[in-house]
Enzyme design. Structure first.
Site, PDB file in Angstrom:
ATOM      1  N   ASN A 184      -2.204   3.263  -7.577  1.00  0.00           N
ATOM      2  CA  ASN A 184      -3.856   2.671  -7.203  1.00  0.00           C
ATOM      3  C   ASN A 184      -4.305   3.668  -6.558  1.00  0.00           C
ATOM      4  O   ASN A 184      -3.578   3.865  -5.142  1.00  0.00           O
ATOM      5  CB  ASN A 184      -3.946   1.508  -6.899  1.00  0.00           C
ATOM      6  CG  ASN A 184      -5.449   0.895  -6.259  1.00  0.00           C
ATOM      7  OD1 ASN A 184      -5.879   1.964  -6.068  1.00  0.00           O
ATOM      8  ND2 ASN A 184      -5.462  -0.063  -7.436  1.00  0.00           N
TER       9      ASN A 184
ATOM     10  N   GLY B 167     -10.417   0.529   4.619  1.00  0.00           N
ATOM     11  CA  GLY B 167     -10.291   2.451   3.537  1.00  0.00           C
ATOM     12  C   GLY B 167      -9.422   2.338   3.085  1.00  0.00           C
ATOM     13  O   GLY B 167      -9.237   3.948   3.810  1.00  0.00           O
TER      14      GLY B 167
ATOM     15  N   LYS C  10       0.614  -0.644  -0.085  1.00  0.00           N
ATOM     16  CA  LYS C  10      -0.097  -0.198  -0.485  1.00  0.00           C
ATOM     17  C   LYS C  10       0.453   1.352   0.489  1.00  0.00           C
ATOM     18  O   LYS C  10       0.925   2.020  -0.531  1.00  0.00           O
ATOM     19  CB  LYS C  10      -0.988  -0.273   1.236  1.00  0.00           C
ATOM     20  CG  LYS C  10      -1.910  -0.883   1.452  1.00  0.00           C
ATOM     21  CD  LYS C  10      -2.841  -1.208   2.429  1.00  0.00           C
ATOM     22  CE  LYS C  10      -4.185  -0.570   1.980  1.00  0.00           C
ATOM     23  NZ  LYS C  10      -5.055  -0.453   1.686  1.00  0.00           N
TER      24      LYS C  10
ATOM     25  N   SER D 266     -14.267   3.036  -2.745  1.00  0.00           N
ATOM     26  CA  SER D 266     -14.579   3.496  -1.304  1.00  0.00           C
ATOM     27  C   SER D 266     -15.013   5.112  -1.325  1.00  0.00           C
ATOM     28  O   SER D 266     -14.973   5.631  -0.348  1.00  0.00           O
ATOM     29  CB  SER D 266     -13.170   3.919   0.414  1.00  0.00           C
ATOM     30  OG  SER D 266     -13.319   2.121   0.638  1.00  0.00           O
TER      31      SER D 266
ATOM     32  N   THR E 213      -3.881   1.870  -2.541  1.00  0.00           N
ATOM     33  CA  THR E 213      -4.147   2.458  -2.484  1.00  0.00           C
ATOM     34  C   THR E 213      -3.829   3.584  -2.185  1.00  0.00           C
ATOM     35  O   THR E 213      -3.964   3.991  -1.163  1.00  0.00           O
ATOM     36  CB  THR E 213      -5.921   3.220  -2.688  1.00  0.00           C
ATOM     37  OG1 THR E 213      -6.244   1.300  -3.579  1.00  0.00           O
ATOM     38  CG2 THR E 213      -6.737   3.749  -3.051  1.00  0.00           C
TER      39      THR E 213
ATOM     40  N   ASN F 175     -11.773  -7.148   2.965  1.00  0.00           N
ATOM     41  CA  ASN F 175     -10.675  -6.516   4.262  1.00  0.00           C
ATOM     42  C   ASN F 175     -10.927  -5.554   3.824  1.00  0.00           C
ATOM     43  O   ASN F 175     -12.232  -4.882   3.377  1.00  0.00           O
ATOM     44  CB  ASN F 175     -10.276  -6.427   2.308  1.00  0.00           C
ATOM     45  CG  ASN F 175      -9.059  -4.772   2.301  1.00  0.00           C
ATOM     46  OD1 ASN F 175      -9.497  -3.866   3.092  1.00  0.00           O
ATOM     47  ND2 ASN F 175      -8.354  -5.035   1.447  1.00  0.00           N
ATOM     48  N   ARG F 176     -11.603  -4.638   4.852  1.00  0.00           N
ATOM     49  CA  ARG F 176     -12.497  -3.301   4.799  1.00  0.00           C
ATOM     50  C   ARG F 176     -11.350  -2.086   5.698  1.00  0.00           C
ATOM     51  O   ARG F 176     -11.882  -1.542   6.265  1.00  0.00           O
ATOM     52  CB  ARG F 176     -13.719  -3.477   6.411  1.00  0.00           C
ATOM     53  CG  ARG F 176     -14.551  -4.041   5.566  1.00  0.00           C
ATOM     54  CD  ARG F 176     -15.778  -4.189   6.482  1.00  0.00           C
ATOM     55  NE  ARG F 176     -16.915  -5.142   6.172  1.00  0.00           N
ATOM     56  CZ  ARG F 176     -17.595  -6.356   6.986  1.00  0.00           C
ATOM     57  NH1 ARG F 176     -16.724  -6.710   8.658  1.00  0.00           N
ATOM     58  NH2 ARG F 176     -17.789  -7.343   6.621  1.00  0.00           N
TER      59      ARG F 176
END
Length: 179
Positions: free
Chosen positions: A143, A118, A70, A179, A90, A115-116
């Site tokens: 991303n 956020g 990430k 999101s 992201t 996966n949450r």
């Protein structure tokens, strides 16, 4: 030798998110150990495995999707062990904590994760500085997403800002609207 059967019990004692962080640290440490480079996927880099898509020549078609790296912490290592491309993110324009914990859940019986997160990330400025230290050839994707507190009608400005900051360092972009 596959280290996963040995490491799995250790990793499953940790939360899924802690296991993710530990995995990143282990990869970075492992790449500095003598002999680790012998484990690289040199056959994957054979010219016969190259693939050209939209003008980009990928060393091979095996890529690391966004989500694992990430914050652009181990893209050089992932390229070095044989991935043809790595997608970081992201990435949002500003740093973002993401959703409250717990936010990653194991479905052990299904061998899956929910996966949450956020879009937790260090923000485009810090990630761009890391990407500037690109050492290995290979394709890097960015991303990008909007910050959580950005109203939807202003989302294009967030995408444009993240794009502008990462553009000098990545080969392609994916816009994440989940999101």
């Amino acid at each position: 030798m596959d280290p996963y059967p040995f490491l799995r019990p250790l990793l499953f004692r940790l939360s899924a998110e802690q296991a993710h962080r530990l995995t990143i640290r282990m990869v970075k440490i492992g790449m500095q150990m003598p002999g680790f480079h012998a484990l690289t996927a040199s056959k994957a880099q054979h010219p016969a495995n190259q693939l050209t898509v939209c003008g980009l020549t990928f060393p091979n078609c095996l890529g690391l999707a966004a989500g694992l790296d990430k914050n652009a912490e181990m893209f050089n290592e992932m390229l070095a062990i044989g991935f043809g491309f790595v997608e970081v993110g992201t990435v949002t324009p500003r740093p973002q904590y993401g959703n409250p914990r717990p936010r990653v859940f194991r479905l052990v019986r299904d061998e899956a994760l929910i996966n949450r997160l956020g879009f937790n990330n260090d923000g485009a400025d810090r990630i761009a500085r890391r990407l500037a230290n690109r050492r290995k050839s290979g394709i890097i994707g960015g991303n990008i997403g909007k910050n959580k507190d950005t109203p939807n009608e202003k989302a294009p400005y967030d995408y444009a800002e993240a794009f502008r900051k990462l553009a000098p360092y990545v080969d392609y972009f994916t816009i994440n609207v989940s999101s």
